[in-house]
Design a protein around this motif. Structure first.
Motif, PDB file in Angstrom:
ATOM      1  N   HIS A 103       0.810  -1.190  -0.131  1.00 18.06           N
ATOM      2  CA  HIS A 103      -0.192  -0.011   0.138  1.00 18.06           C
ATOM      3  C   HIS A 103       0.853   1.325   0.031  1.00 18.06           C
ATOM      4  CE1 HIS A 103      -2.334   3.359   2.055  1.00 18.06           C
ATOM      5  NE2 HIS A 103      -3.096   3.035   1.162  1.00 18.06           N
ATOM      6  N   ILE A 110       0.576   7.626  -6.051  1.00 19.82           N
ATOM      7  CA  ILE A 110      -0.545   8.469  -6.507  1.00 19.82           C
ATOM      8  C   ILE A 110      -0.427   9.972  -5.601  1.00 19.82           C
ATOM      9  CG2 ILE A 110      -2.451   6.989  -7.179  1.00 19.82           C
ATOM     10  CD1 ILE A 110      -3.258   6.954  -4.063  1.00 19.82           C
ATOM     11  N   LEU A 247     -20.785  15.051  -4.473  1.00 23.59           N
ATOM     12  CA  LEU A 247     -20.242  16.145  -3.631  1.00 23.59           C
ATOM     13  C   LEU A 247     -20.846  17.474  -4.380  1.00 23.59           C
ATOM     14  CD1 LEU A 247     -18.767  17.155  -1.146  1.00 23.59           C
ATOM     15  CD2 LEU A 247     -16.735  17.216  -2.372  1.00 23.59           C
ATOM     16  N   ALA A 285     -20.507  11.932   0.414  1.00 23.93           N
ATOM     17  CA  ALA A 285     -20.695  10.986  -0.656  1.00 23.93           C
ATOM     18  C   ALA A 285     -20.563   9.520  -0.831  1.00 23.93           C
ATOM     19  CB  ALA A 285     -20.063  11.677  -2.003  1.00 23.93           C
ATOM     20  N   TYR A 289     -18.855   3.706   2.226  1.00 22.51           N
ATOM     21  CA  TYR A 289     -17.676   2.971   1.563  1.00 22.51           C
ATOM     22  C   TYR A 289     -16.451   3.155   2.268  1.00 22.51           C
ATOM     23  CZ  TYR A 289     -15.326   1.155  -2.642  1.00 22.51           C
ATOM     24  OH  TYR A 289     -14.530   0.276  -3.521  1.00 22.51           O
ATOM     25  N   ARG A 345      -6.724   7.400   4.026  1.00 23.72           N
ATOM     26  CA  ARG A 345      -7.576   8.868   3.875  1.00 23.72           C
ATOM     27  C   ARG A 345      -7.283   9.354   2.460  1.00 23.72           C
ATOM     28  NH1 ARG A 345      -7.555  14.172   3.611  1.00 23.72           N
ATOM     29  NH2 ARG A 345      -8.915  15.253   4.989  1.00 23.72           N
TER      30      ARG A 345
HETATM   31  C1  HEM Z   1     -10.288  14.420  -7.151  1.00 24.41           C
HETATM   32  C2  HEM Z   1     -11.128  13.283  -7.124  1.00 24.41           C
HETATM   33  C3  HEM Z   1     -10.880  12.193  -6.088  1.00 24.41           C
HETATM   34  C4  HEM Z   1      -9.800  11.193  -6.321  1.00 24.41           C
HETATM   35  C5  HEM Z   1      -8.806  11.245  -7.520  1.00 24.41           C
HETATM   36  C6  HEM Z   1      -9.748  10.407  -5.326  1.00 24.41           C
HETATM   37  C7  HEM Z   1      -8.958   9.304  -5.029  1.00 24.41           C
HETATM   38  C8  HEM Z   1      -9.026   8.156  -3.837  1.00 24.41           C
HETATM   39  C9  HEM Z   1      -7.937   7.150  -3.834  1.00 24.41           C
HETATM   40  C10 HEM Z   1      -6.938   6.806  -4.912  1.00 24.41           C
HETATM   41  C11 HEM Z   1      -8.340   6.633  -2.682  1.00 24.41           C
HETATM   42  C12 HEM Z   1      -7.767   5.464  -2.010  1.00 24.41           C
HETATM   43  C13 HEM Z   1      -6.667   6.005  -1.101  1.00 24.41           C
HETATM   44  C14 HEM Z   1      -5.783   4.738  -0.233  1.00 24.41           C
HETATM   45  O1  HEM Z   1      -6.504   3.579   0.016  1.00 24.41           O
HETATM   46  O2  HEM Z   1      -4.804   4.899  -0.002  1.00 24.41           O
HETATM   47  C15 HEM Z   1      -9.257   7.439  -1.983  1.00 24.41           C
HETATM   48  C16 HEM Z   1      -9.723   7.372  -0.820  1.00 24.41           C
HETATM   49  C17 HEM Z   1     -10.916   7.812  -0.257  1.00 24.41           C
HETATM   50  N1  HEM Z   1     -11.683   9.024  -0.950  1.00 24.41           N
HETATM   51 FE1  HEM Z   1     -10.994   9.849  -2.658  1.00 24.41          FE
HETATM   52  N2  HEM Z   1     -10.988  10.583  -4.487  1.00 24.41           N
HETATM   53  C18 HEM Z   1     -11.467  11.984  -4.815  1.00 24.41           C
HETATM   54  C19 HEM Z   1     -12.250  12.421  -4.272  1.00 24.41           C
HETATM   55  C20 HEM Z   1     -13.162  12.186  -3.247  1.00 24.41           C
HETATM   56  C21 HEM Z   1     -14.367  12.785  -2.712  1.00 24.41           C
HETATM   57  C22 HEM Z   1     -15.097  13.987  -3.404  1.00 24.41           C
HETATM   58  C23 HEM Z   1     -14.706  12.222  -1.412  1.00 24.41           C
HETATM   59  C24 HEM Z   1     -15.920  12.382  -0.469  1.00 24.41           C
HETATM   60  C25 HEM Z   1     -16.811  13.235  -0.898  1.00 24.41           C
HETATM   61  C26 HEM Z   1     -13.687  11.275  -1.285  1.00 24.41           C
HETATM   62  C27 HEM Z   1     -13.663  10.366  -0.266  1.00 24.41           C
HETATM   63  C28 HEM Z   1     -12.638   9.391  -0.128  1.00 24.41           C
HETATM   64  C29 HEM Z   1     -12.480   8.546   1.096  1.00 24.41           C
HETATM   65  C30 HEM Z   1     -13.796   8.519   2.352  1.00 24.41           C
HETATM   66  C31 HEM Z   1     -11.542   7.492   0.990  1.00 24.41           C
HETATM   67  C32 HEM Z   1     -11.177   6.523   2.039  1.00 24.41           C
HETATM   68  C33 HEM Z   1     -11.560   5.121   1.606  1.00 24.41           C
HETATM   69  C34 HEM Z   1     -11.331   4.115   2.614  1.00 24.41           C
HETATM   70  O3  HEM Z   1     -11.198   4.488   3.563  1.00 24.41           O
HETATM   71  O4  HEM Z   1     -11.032   2.848   2.262  1.00 24.41           O
HETATM   72  N3  HEM Z   1     -12.800  11.030  -2.343  1.00 24.41           N
HETATM   73  N4  HEM Z   1      -9.830   8.589  -2.963  1.00 24.41           N
END
Ligand code: HEM
Length: 417
Positions: A103, A110, A247, A285, A289, A345
């Motif tokens: 990880h 990323i 969102l 949103a 999940y 996060r």
């Molecule tokens: C620019 C758009 C976005 C991209 C490219 C993106 C990308 C990612 C990626 C790659 C992860 C996995 C990270 C990891 O496991 O280390 C992640 C996790 C997450 N993202 Fe985003 N995200 C975006 C927008 C958002 C938005 C708008 C929200 C909420 C409104 C959000 C909420 C979350 C949450 C809650 C996680 C954690 C999931 C977990 O704990 O398994 N993301 N995001």
């Protein structure tokens, strides 16, 4: 301990979609911080609805959680419902489903590459895309802001960040629209079209690099191979599309139905940024999940969990769990989990905030008298266990003509005779 089916929370069906908070409240009263739920009929999970319990999972306080879904997948029945859930939770070689050193390696790639997206460039790109979308419905005086604004924005913006011209984005938008269909054939067709689009993109960038996210990921010192590069682009589009569009739509729906934000009569004082914070706390949103898998038996906040079981962090329920303390004494300090917490996060919270704020500001600047066509309580939400996402956001406004694309003041159309 097994619970009678009648006591188990159902994260599916129109009732849950219409009022998920009612389910969280009932589960909290009956079970406390961790509750038994079904994500689809016959597939169970433990829903983490207490704030401290959610934080304990996300920060891996007990070293008993894994993101690797394979042990859980092996126990799934061979049913269409299970196949649907697998689509969201099936193992992939990307940061979302890996732990530890693997990880950390993916995460470095990323995080480093997302940081290379320059905020001013991103902002200009969002303005360009938002203006072109607004321009297409502004003369009509009405729009469905989910279909015509919230959904296309992240795809068109990310399509260009990934290094493909905006002209190609229609193919990507159509593929993702099909993929989200509940009709299995359309979803499969969309999945194939999306896969083809991404393979073509990565192959082209291996041949000829550009100043774009795909090329940065290929050239990152961690040296991902072709399949890994592809996975990281797929997760970027997948992880940005659904939460970004929700969102934006959820925040706009609040702004246009609450005079504190936006009112042509009272000049509401709260901003798009305030609406985003409210949505991230009260209606995030990615509502439920937060998938984690148990690796050893543990008594967790009063519930026995067994290896291989699915635990879902409910950001929506944890954020809204009542805490009998004054704000200044809350252990969460007023924070929320809308972007998650801990090692997984969201690494894109900054670009996500820029995209959402810029898009919404553009919308309300151009269309200064937006109003909902139905009261907010009557808006419909897409069913599903994981997201909080409007099906439609019908609005009306005074029609305007975009005589100068990209300019912020468009004259109103003369009244029709
Ligand atoms: C620019 C758009 C976005 C991209 C490219 C993106 C990308 C990612 C990626 C790659 C992860 C996995 C990270 C990891 O496991 O280390 C992640 C996790 C997450 N993202 Fe985003 N995200 C975006 C927008 C958002 C938005 C708008 C929200 C909420 C409104 C959000 C909420 C979350 C949450 C809650 C996680 C954690 C999931 C977990 O704990 O398994 N993301 N995001």
């Amino acid at each position: 301990m097994t619970h009678p089916v009648s006591e188990i929370g159902r994260l599916y069906g129109p009732e849950f979609a219409a009022d998920p908070q009612a389910t969280y409240t009932a589960l909290r009263a009956r079970f406390g911080a961790v509750a038994p739920v079904e994500v689809v009929p016959g597939i169970g999970a433990h829903l983490v609805i207490g704030y401290q319990a959610a934080l304990d999972v996300l920060t891996n306080a007990d070293s008993v959680w894994s993101k690797d879904s394979r042990p859980w997948e092996r126990r799934l029945p061979d049913t269409p419902a299970a196949a649907g859930v697998k689509g969201m939770l099936g193992f992939r070689t990307n940061p979302l489903f890996t732990d530890g050193a693997e990880h950390a390696r993916y995460r470095r790639v990323i995080s480093d590459c997302y940081r290379m997206i320059q905020p001013h460039r991103l902002r200009n790109l969002v303005i360009e895309v938002a203006d072109s979308l607004i321009g297409s419905f502004a003369p009509t005086g009405a729009a469905d802001l989910v279909r015509e604004f919230g959904k296309p924005i992240p795809l068109r913006v990310f399509n260009q960040i990934l290094g493909r011209p905006d002209a190609d984005s229609a193919t990507l938008v159509a593929a993702l629209a099909d993929m989200m269909e509940s009709d299995g054939e359309a979803a499969a067709r969309g999945g194939e079209a999306f896969g083809r689009y991404m393979v073509e993109l990565v192959s082209a960038k291996y041949e000829c690099r550009g100043d774009d996210l795909t090329s940065w990921i290929i050239d990152h010192p961690e040296r991902l191979d072709f399949a890994e590069v592809l996975e990281h682009l797929v997760v970027t589009v997948g992880a940005s599309f659904e939460p970004m569009s929700s969102l934006i739509s959820n925040a706009v729906s609040r702004m246009v139905s609450d005079d504190r934000y936006y009112s042509s009569l009272t000049n509401g004082a709260l901003t798009a940024y305030d609406a985003l914070q409210e949505v991230l706390r009260a209606e995030p949103a990615m509502a439920n999940y937060g998938p984690y898998f148990v690796v050893r038996p543990i008594l967790f906040h009063g519930t026995w969990l067994q290896p291989g079981e699915l635990v879902l962090v409910s950001y929506a329920a944890a954020n809204t769990a009542p805490i009998p303390l004054a704000d200044e004494l809350r252990s969460d300090g007023g924070a929320y989990l809308g972007f998650g917490a801990g090692a997984h996060r969201c690494p894109a919270s900054d670009p996500a905030t820029i995209i959402a704020v810029t898009a919404i500001e553009r919308l309300i600047t151009h269309l200064s008298d937006l109003e909902l066509q139905v009261p907010r309580e009557e808006l419909t939400w897409r069913p599903g266990p994981f997201h909080r996402s409007l099906a439609h956001l019908p609005v009306r406004f005074t029609p305007i003509r975009p005589h100068q694309p990209g300019a912020s003041s468009w004259p109103p159309l003369p009244p029709s005779r």
